[in-house]
Design a protein around this motif. Sequence first.
Motif: not given
Length: 175
Positions: A5, A62, A70-71, A107-109, A112-113, A117-118
Motif C-alpha cells: 500500500y 495498492v 486498486g486505489y 476500486y480493486i481489480k 484481487y477482491r 485489500i478493501g
Amino acid sequence: MNIKYEILPIEKAYFCKELCNELMVFQKSKAKITPELFDDMNFETRMLPSIKSAIDNQIVVVRDGAKMVGYVYSNISPKEAYSNDFATFFDLSSVNRNNVGCLSQFYIKEEYRKYGIGSVLFDMSMKWLNQFDDIEDYFIFVSNGNDALEFYKRKGFAVSHNILNGFITVLRNKR
C-alpha cells in the motif's frame, strides 16, 4: 502476491488514471438505472475536478509487485462542492459544519477482491478522514448496481437516501 500500500502525493494522481477509468467502466457495467450517465465520466471529468475543489486529498494505491491493482481516493471538501450541475448530493442544511469528508472513489481489480485489500484501503481512508477534528459528516456515494453497499454498511455507514432517481445511493456516517 506481493501486496503493498502506498500513499501517493496528490501531484501524482495521474498514476491512478487507468484504474479510475476502469472504475467508471465497471460502474457502467453494473448500473441498471441510466448507465449512459457514465459515458462522460473518466479520470479527467471525475477525479481531477474533485481534487481541485477539495481542501485536502488522499490517494492510496495498492500494488502487487509493480502492478497497480486498486486505489481509494478520499477528500475533505466544502459541503457546497456537493451541489452542482450534476446533482445535489445531500441536504446541505443537514450538515452543521462547513466541510465534509468523503470516500470518493474506491476500486480493486476483480481478481484481487476477497483478500482483505478493501478493508485495509477502507481503514486507511477512515483513519485519514478522522484526523480532521472539524469534520463530523462522512459520505460515500455508491452507484446503482454496485454491490459495495453491504461492505460499507458493515463498516458503520448507513443509507441516507438516493439521488437522481436511484442512480446513486448516499451513505452517511456522523462522528
